[in-house]
Design a protein around this motif. Structure first.
Motif, PDB file in Angstrom:
ATOM      1  N   VAL A 125     -24.667  -3.264  40.659  1.00 38.84           N
ATOM      2  CA  VAL A 125     -23.431  -2.555  41.034  1.00 38.84           C
ATOM      3  C   VAL A 125     -23.590  -1.241  41.523  1.00 38.84           C
ATOM      4  N   GLY A 126     -24.719  -0.387  41.159  1.00 38.37           N
ATOM      5  CA  GLY A 126     -24.918   0.723  41.643  1.00 38.37           C
ATOM      6  C   GLY A 126     -25.576   0.602  43.147  1.00 38.37           C
ATOM      7  N   TYR A 127     -26.287  -0.451  43.406  1.00 40.87           N
ATOM      8  CA  TYR A 127     -26.425  -0.851  45.087  1.00 40.87           C
ATOM      9  C   TYR A 127     -25.260  -1.104  45.791  1.00 40.87           C
ATOM     10  N   LEU A 128     -24.396  -1.936  45.073  1.00 41.52           N
ATOM     11  CA  LEU A 128     -23.029  -2.447  45.652  1.00 41.52           C
ATOM     12  C   LEU A 128     -22.322  -1.290  46.378  1.00 41.52           C
ATOM     13  N   PRO A 133     -17.611   1.576  47.724  1.00 46.10           N
ATOM     14  CA  PRO A 133     -17.547   2.624  46.777  1.00 46.10           C
ATOM     15  C   PRO A 133     -16.767   2.117  45.437  1.00 46.10           C
ATOM     16  N   VAL A 134     -17.157   1.122  44.949  1.00 47.17           N
ATOM     17  CA  VAL A 134     -16.470   0.512  43.602  1.00 47.17           C
ATOM     18  C   VAL A 134     -16.558   1.777  42.446  1.00 47.17           C
ATOM     19  N   HIS A 135     -17.446   2.475  42.430  1.00 44.72           N
ATOM     20  CA  HIS A 135     -17.708   3.505  41.554  1.00 44.72           C
ATOM     21  C   HIS A 135     -16.280   4.524  41.332  1.00 44.72           C
ATOM     22  N   GLU A 136     -15.736   4.392  42.265  1.00 48.54           N
ATOM     23  CA  GLU A 136     -14.318   5.328  42.279  1.00 48.54           C
ATOM     24  C   GLU A 136     -13.320   4.789  41.410  1.00 48.54           C
ATOM     25  N   LYS A 138     -12.886   2.337  37.681  1.00 48.83           N
ATOM     26  CA  LYS A 138     -13.729   1.860  36.839  1.00 48.83           C
ATOM     27  C   LYS A 138     -13.271   0.656  36.498  1.00 48.83           C
ATOM     28  N   PRO A 139     -11.932   0.067  36.602  1.00 50.57           N
ATOM     29  CA  PRO A 139     -11.768  -1.381  36.720  1.00 50.57           C
ATOM     30  C   PRO A 139     -12.586  -2.181  37.890  1.00 50.57           C
ATOM     31  N   ALA A 140     -12.664  -1.572  38.904  1.00 48.34           N
ATOM     32  CA  ALA A 140     -13.262  -1.942  40.150  1.00 48.34           C
ATOM     33  C   ALA A 140     -14.696  -2.392  39.582  1.00 48.34           C
ATOM     34  N   THR A 141     -15.344  -1.309  39.144  1.00 44.27           N
ATOM     35  CA  THR A 141     -16.819  -1.317  38.747  1.00 44.27           C
ATOM     36  C   THR A 141     -17.065  -2.436  37.659  1.00 44.27           C
ATOM     37  N   ILE A 142     -16.150  -2.523  36.726  1.00 44.82           N
ATOM     38  CA  ILE A 142     -16.409  -3.487  35.671  1.00 44.82           C
ATOM     39  C   ILE A 142     -16.121  -4.917  36.280  1.00 44.82           C
ATOM     40  N   ALA A 143     -14.991  -5.059  37.292  1.00 45.23           N
ATOM     41  CA  ALA A 143     -15.096  -6.310  37.908  1.00 45.23           C
ATOM     42  C   ALA A 143     -16.442  -6.563  38.586  1.00 45.23           C
ATOM     43  N   ALA A 144     -16.960  -5.843  39.320  1.00 49.00           N
ATOM     44  CA  ALA A 144     -18.091  -6.155  40.112  1.00 49.00           C
ATOM     45  C   ALA A 144     -19.294  -6.711  39.160  1.00 49.00           C
ATOM     46  N   ASN A 356     -20.417  -0.708  27.764  1.00 47.61           N
ATOM     47  CA  ASN A 356     -21.123   0.199  28.271  1.00 47.61           C
ATOM     48  C   ASN A 356     -20.273   1.098  29.447  1.00 47.61           C
ATOM     49  N   TYR A 357     -19.598   0.493  30.302  1.00 49.26           N
ATOM     50  CA  TYR A 357     -18.448   1.150  31.029  1.00 49.26           C
ATOM     51  C   TYR A 357     -17.578   2.066  30.300  1.00 49.26           C
ATOM     52  N   THR A 358     -16.716   1.380  29.294  1.00 50.95           N
ATOM     53  CA  THR A 358     -15.727   1.885  28.663  1.00 50.95           C
ATOM     54  C   THR A 358     -16.219   2.930  27.666  1.00 50.95           C
TER      55      THR A 358
END
Length: 458
Positions: A125-128, A133-136, A138-144, A356-358
């Motif tokens: 996800v870090g490279y995605l 910009p999914v890190h903007e 949190k739900p999009a980051t988790i989904a990815a 981890n994300y939450t």
């Protein structure tokens, strides 16, 4: 319990039905790709920046780690020749020391697999984020992150035929650009970029051990072909060859890639880099297009690693469940793949990723990644100890007298190497890892009692 009553059969698995067009045994090329693909996951793209704070002394650790990995590869090859069954370290530990040792090997390896899957997904996800910009959000980051885990799981559920196909494609797609960067970087190499040999405090030996603990995560997978021996054609011949060839190929790419980045990116910039290969490409060719290209390479690499690790994470509990040491649901197998194992593993990895994300902190997850350094060495230690046991116990059917001295030296080297890795993991990782390991003792007690109740009464 005596090993005489628990030694697995020495023949290869026969569970994969030949009539199933979705199941296909791996030949030497696919088995080698499985080993290389699992070793070279996301580590190659993060490795140079991770060890840069230790200076170029980390290259010494790299060399030692490579020699240790090759020793392990040779030991796994010899063990697979004697016991060519799905399960790898589990099969070897159980054959030598009985049910409990086999269970510990299976349990710790399983933990390593699904925690590593979660780590790879988060890194992907870090490279995605370089592309989108999914890190903007949190739900999009988790989904990815969950998507990166479930796509390989679905490929596995489709059957071993598709696992092998995905592995070959992913390996080719990532090796072509990696080799181009690694070799091309040598033409732009500047020794002034290397920085100090050992910039930190403490001894150089301590720095070698500490950097090796980080590097081990990038080398996990050396046992891949042995774990999937039941799905490899002519495993007595091909598992050992695939293990050694895959490890040597991965080591060459790692060494060339790390040298290329060290020699093209200034040390003070590399220490703080979050995309070292992107920085190396930009330094070599100018511009900023390297970031997007390397991000694509990294995601393909990690998807390939997740594809292979998902299969491995299901194979070990499958082998243990077949012997009554894991719940019976793990024996469910369709299209050559242990479907229940794949599903349980991807669910656990998904839950860990969400946590981890939450939780809002990277510290917990980083500790869990270091835990894989400890949990991976448990089956390594048990496997090498099993090899030493076979060599010393005079079991002529498992030992080649002509190779006794060579096999003995390799087994001792691999055992010492595994102990060194445990020491390098650090107190916190060993502490957490032991808790994970001991949690499995309760599971073993339950399964052993159930097995005893259902055993025929004499």
């Amino acid at each position: 319990m005596s090993t005489a009553t628990t030694t697995p059969q020495s023949g290869p698995d026969t569970d994969t039905a030949p009539a199933d067009r979705h199941a296909r045994r791996f030949g030497l090329p696919i088995a080698t790709a499985l080993v290389m693909g699992n070793i070279i996951g996301g580590g190659i793209f993060l490795l140079p920046a991770s060890v840069a704070p230790y200076g170029t002394v980390s290259l010494v650790a790299f060399g030692v780690l490579t020699l240790g990995a090759i020793a392990l590869a040779l030991v796994f090859g010899r063990l697979a020749h004697r016991l060519p069954r799905t399960g790898g370290p589990y099969v070897y530990a159980r054959a030598a020391f009985g049910d409990f040792a086999g269970f510990l090997a299976a349990w710790s390896y399983w933990i390593t697999a699904w925690v590593s899957n979660a780590a790879l997904a988060v890194a992907a996800v870090g490279y995605l984020d370089v592309l989108v910009p999914v890190h903007e959000s949190k739900p999009a980051t988790i989904a990815a992150a969950l998507l990166f885990q479930w796509l390989p799981a679905l490929a596995n559920l489709a059957g071993t035929r598709y696992v092998g196909a995905v592995q070959i494609v992913a390996t080719v797609l990532k090796f072509v650009p990696l080799i181009l960067v690694a070799v091309g970087g040598l033409f732009f190499f500047d020794s002034a970029n290397l920085g100090p040999f050992h910039p930190g405090e403490g001894s150089a030996l301590g720095a070698v051990s500490a950097s090796a603990a980080i590097l081990l995560f990038s080398y996990l997978g050396v046992e891949s072909a042995a774990v999937s021996a039941g799905e490899v054609r002519d495993p007595r011949r091909n598992v050992g060859r695939a293990t050694v060839l895959g490890t040597l190929g991965a080591a060459a790419v790692y060494l060339l890639g790390t040298l290329a980045v060290f020699g093209t990116v200034a040390h003070d910039k590399l220490v703080t880099s979050t995309a070292p290969f992107s920085d190396a490409v930009n330094a070599m060719f100018g511009g900023a297009w390297g970031g997007a290209a390397v991000a694509c390479m990294a995601m393909v690499s990690m998807l390939g690693a997740l594809n292979g690790w998902t299969l491995l994470s299901a194979q070990t509990p499958y082998a243990a469940a077949r012997d009554g040491l894991f719940p019976k649901v793990f024996t469910v197998k369709r299209r050559g793949v242990p479907t229940a194992g794949v599903l349980v593993t991807v669910v656990l990895a998904s839950l860990l990723t969400v946590y981890n994300y939450t939780a809002g902190t990277r510290g917990v997850f980083e500790i869990l990644v270091l835990v894989t350094t400890f949990t991976a060495t448990v089956p390594y230690l048990l496997s090498t100890a099993a090899q030493i046991y076979f060599l010393l116990s005079g079991q002529s059917e498992k030992v080649s007298r002509a190779r006794l001295a060579r096999d003995g030296v390799l087994a001792l080297a691999a055992f010492g190497f595994s102990l060194w890795l445990v020491a390098g993991a650090g107190y916190a990782a060993v502490y957490q890892g032991v808790l994970f390991l001991f949690a499995g003792v309760l599971v073993y007690a339950w399964m052993a009692a159930r097995k005893q109740r259902t055993a025929p009464q004499g």
